[in-house]
Design an enzyme around this catalytic site. Structure first.
Site, PDB file in Angstrom:
ATOM      1  N   ARG A 189       0.819  -1.205   0.000  1.00 38.65           N
ATOM      2  CA  ARG A 189       0.000   0.000   0.000  1.00 38.65           C
ATOM      3  C   ARG A 189       0.855   1.257   0.000  1.00 38.65           C
ATOM      4  O   ARG A 189       0.483   2.279  -0.589  1.00 38.65           O
ATOM      5  CB  ARG A 189      -0.915  -0.003   1.224  1.00 38.65           C
ATOM      6  CG  ARG A 189      -2.363  -0.024   0.845  1.00 38.65           C
ATOM      7  CD  ARG A 189      -3.269  -0.016   2.049  1.00 38.65           C
ATOM      8  NE  ARG A 189      -4.479   0.716   1.801  1.00 38.65           N
ATOM      9  CZ  ARG A 189      -5.463   0.273   1.041  1.00 38.65           C
ATOM     10  NH1 ARG A 189      -5.360  -0.879   0.427  1.00 38.65           N
ATOM     11  NH2 ARG A 189      -6.542   1.003   0.863  1.00 38.65           N
ATOM     12  N   GLU A 245     -10.022   5.817   6.571  1.00 41.36           N
ATOM     13  CA  GLU A 245      -8.581   6.069   6.514  1.00 41.36           C
ATOM     14  C   GLU A 245      -8.177   7.341   5.761  1.00 41.36           C
ATOM     15  O   GLU A 245      -7.273   8.054   6.207  1.00 41.36           O
ATOM     16  CB  GLU A 245      -7.879   4.868   5.876  1.00 41.36           C
ATOM     17  CG  GLU A 245      -7.983   3.598   6.679  1.00 41.36           C
ATOM     18  CD  GLU A 245      -7.374   2.410   5.947  1.00 41.36           C
ATOM     19  OE1 GLU A 245      -6.718   1.599   6.608  1.00 41.36           O
ATOM     20  OE2 GLU A 245      -7.559   2.301   4.718  1.00 41.36           O
TER      21      GLU A 245
END
Length: 787
Positions: free
Chosen positions: A324, A726
């Site tokens: 990520r 997030e």
């Protein structure tokens, strides 16, 4: 005077969905009646567990004497690795994470044994009476040291696009240097806790504060050599998770389960805050080595980047965190030629894990740092340089990993925030203030966010749900997601109520339970509402379809013409209460419950080449922060923050605004206040609220403007909303770069201060000193022309 303003960007319609309903458990939270695992009434015969921890960062265990522990008052049993009948492992991906250390320890704080006693205090006191002899081994404590020794928990990841070496060589300008960001403690209000009760026929009931009940079911089965149908894991709610209870709850569930299974008594394991800090992993800290080429307008021509994380002693979730990070290095910017490496450094510290953003913030911040540095080099405003590097539409829209950015709204979003915040007017005001203030310096920064939504591993992007309609018209929904305060159950209930055309008060969500919805994914990667909301919608829609067919058959007309709204069903000129229709349908033997399922479409990923479409869509946002810094002490204050975030067509604007503001402040803590520090022996010294500081009420800005950007998701997500857990954490970048901007004013913004994160007063003072002496400080993020 404190000013807060909240706006959704559009007028929310009345009804169950797209409306600011309160959190479904809010009344329980404020009354102290919300039940967490530690609040459960103790079962008869309950034993309490405590863990004996390693005193060394890396050592062989040469002798272990637990006789004094066993002889302590109230102690019933002491368990070691030898007492685990199955696999002594709780690693979620790689089997390198022992439940209890056996022959050697790999970090200071690693559990070696478990004490079972009649009370919590008795267990804790006894655990401290062990006698352990060690033979010390060399310890690696920093990512830089791990890199020097080529010590990694995973093979390196490498993403290439174009010809970065050639583009670097041909770039008009070039900078190389280092940067680093620290880790972050999750600091959830509720610590790690598990409660396990043995049941008949060699089965177990597990109550666990976890974001991943299915994973807890799996690791408990592995530890005990049981099949999955013998273990039920239930999670009603968590007092915060942030990623720290995705994989790291496994060790505690396994210890409690092994003890309960062996002793045939209920076992509760609740960590004290100090032990929680010492045992559990945190956000990965990163060290960066970069070489960037750019032109006279500040456009990036090429980037060579090496990111080394502090993974800790085991792999845990370092692989998806690194993936990520690589996939968010671009953030909002088109990068034509890149060479990006991600190295997961093996260190003799706690095994780091998921944390809100899951590597995305660590990947994105380095490019923001580079663009800010480029702007200083060119003597331009950083916002202008950032905007020149934005992704385009129809061109300059391909990410380094091969996904086309199809939903880009950043130009409009940033323009809107630029105007509403008065960025350019405030920029001049800051300059005027600094010109007349020799000690206190103000800084201003606007930073954007582009954040990909989905799990990088495609098969995790699925969810199931069960919906029951009762004959009185009330509805019960169960899904595979977990509630940790983020409002997931509220949103799922809103979706079901919206689909059935009934009031939200008619719908209740129950505890997550592996015996109801099996094989669930973790509630992580901001996918909770996306996945579970869609699954619940599917289940409710199946029931509505059956009811519509029944109503049309009884009252005439076509099923497609039946309307469900306002707790009423309208069919062929007739209006009937939803509850009455449910009762009649039951009497006609119509099925009033259904399962639902959802799998996110369009996703594919090649982990070897690091290319594909790892994200279903992107969420966007931007923030403006204004700070004042005392250049004599390094103290600073956030004066104003303006946040504009893209939540799509928000299911619940009140919850989403709360998530935006909470994420912003948590990100600000990571980048400014929260410093993890290990002493030379490898002991974490910041292991309690007395030594580790998170943002408090006084750290909130006196002026905070938060709005949701008006932007319906172009993908058919649940009610066209977007994930909001997030992405807003990255809005806090603006605070860090506002501090850097204030320090840069000491040299008329022509020097890039070597500020590292967290920007503690000490770090700020080092940056102040280096900025006043522009040659910089080696090892503190110095930027210099490449040779």
């Amino acid at each position: 005077m404190t000013t807060h303003s909240h706006s959704t960007g559009h007028q929310a319609p009345a009804g169950a969905a797209h409306a600011p309903h309160p959190h479904e458990s809010a009344h329980l939270h404020v009354a102290g009646e919300a039940t967490y695992v530690d609040d459960m009434p103790p079962l008869a015969g309950t034993l309490h567990a405590a863990l004996g921890l390693s005193e060394r960062a890396h050592a062989e265990i040469t002798a272990l004497d637990l006789s004094a522990v066993r002889a302590s008052p109230g102690v019933v049993a002491v368990l070691t690795a030898a007492d685990i009948p199955g696999e002594n492992n709780c690693g979620p991906i790689v089997h390198d994470d022992p439940i209890l250390a056996a022959e050697h320890v790999q970090y200071c704080g690693q559990p070696i044994f478990a004490v079972l006693a009649e009370s919590h205090d008795a267990a804790r006191r006894a655990a401290r009476r062990a006698s352990v002899d060690y033979a010390d081994l060399p310890a690696v404590l920093t990512p830089e040291a791990a890199k020097r020794q080529q010590a990694y928990v995973l093979p390196p990841m490498h993403l290439k696009r174009g010809d970065a070496p050639r583009a670097l060589a041909g770039a008009p300008r070039r900078l190389a240097g280092e940067f680093r960001v620290g880790g972050q403690e999750h600091f959830y209000l509720e610590g790690q806790v598990a409660y396990v009760a043995p049941r008949e026929d060699d089965t177990l009931q597990v109550w666990c504060s976890t974001q991943h009940p299915t994973e807890m079911q799996r690791v408990v089965c592995h530890a005990l050599n049981l099949r999955s149908h013998r273990v039920v894991v239930e999670t009603r709610r968590m007092g915060g998770g942030f990623g720290g209870k995705e994989s790291q709850s496994a060790l505690f569930a396994c210890v409690a389960a092994v003890a309960a299974h062996r002793l045939r008594r209920p076992v509760k394991l609740r960590l004290d805050r100090d032990d929680d800090f010492l045992i559990s992993g945190k956000r990965h800290g990163f060290h960066y080595a970069y070489d960037v080429g750019f032109d006279d307008d500040g456009r990036v021509r090429a980037l060579k980047l090496e990111m080394t994380s502090r993974a800790g002693f085991s792999a845990d979730l370092s692989a998806p965190v690194a993936t990520r990070a690589v996939c968010h290095v671009d953030n909002a910017y088109y990068l034509s030629d890149v060479d990006i490496q991600a190295l997961s450094g093996k260190t003799n510290t706690q095994s780091n894990t998921a944390f809100r953003g899951f590597g995305g913030p660590q990947g994105a911040i380095v490019t923001e740092y580079l663009l800010d540095t480029i702007a200083r080099e060119l003597g331009q405003d950083p916002l202008a340089v950032r905007k020149r590097n934005f992704y385009g539409r129809g061109e300059r829209d391909l990410t380094p990993y091969g996904q086309t950015v199809e939903d880009n709204v950043l130009p409009e979003l940033v323009d809107e925030l630029e105007a509403s915040s008065g960025y350019w007017r405030r920029r001049e005001a800051v300059r005027a203030f600094n010109a007349d203030s020799p000690v206190l310096k103000k800084g201003l920064a606007l930073t954007p966010v582009k954040f990909g939504i989905s799990f990088n591993v495609a098969h995790y992007n699925q969810a199931g749900a069960l919906v029951h309609v009762y004959t009185d018209g009330s509805v019960l929904v169960n899904h595979g997601g977990t509630e940790m305060g983020q409002g997931l159950n509220t949103k799922v209930a809103q979706v079901v109520a919206h689909e059935l055309g009934i009031g939200l008060h008619q719908v209740r969500a129950t505890a997550t339970d592996t015996s109801k919805v099996a094989n669930t994914s973790a509630t992580a990667a901001s996918t909770g509402a996306d996945l579970n909301g869609k699954a619940a919608e599917d289940a409710a829609r199946r029931i509505r379809t059956r009811l519509a067919a029944f109503a049309a058959a009884r009252f005439g007309g076509s099923p497609e013409a039946v309307e469900f709204a306002d707790d009423t069903v309208r069919v062929h000129g007739n209006a009937i209460a939803f509850a009455e229709l449910a009762s009649q349908a039951y009497q006609a033997r119509v099925q009033l419950w259904s399962d639902g399922f959802y799998a996110t479409p369009k996703l594919h990923w090649d982990r070897l080449s690091m290319t594909g479409r790892p994200f279903y869509y992107f969420a966007y946002g931007a923030a403006v922060s204004e700070v004042v810094v005392d250049t004599l002490t390094g103290e600073w204050k956030l004066l104003q923050a303006d946040l504009l975030h893209d939540a799509g067509d928000s299911i619940n604007p009140a919850i989403d605004i709360g998530q935006v503001e909470g994420a912003f402040l948590q990100g600000m803590g990571w980048l400014t206040l929260e410093e993890l520090w290990w002493n030379p022996d490898g002991r974490l010294m910041t292991h309690a609220p007395s030594t580790y500081k998170i943002p408090a009420t006084n750290d909130c800005p006196p002026v905070l403007h938060t709005r949701l950007f008006d932007n319906r998701n172009r993908e058919p997500t649940i009610l066209r909303s977007k994930a909001v857990g997030e992405p807003p954490l990255l809005l806090a970048f603006s605070v860090f770069f506002a501090i850097r901007d204030a320090v840069a004013s000491l040299a008329d913004h022509r020097v890039a201060p070597p500020l590292v994160a967290p920007a503690t007063p000490e770090a700020i003072m080092r940056a102040v000193t280096a900025t006043r002496s522009p040659r910089g400080v080696p090892g503190e993020g110095r930027t210099a022309p490449a040779k």
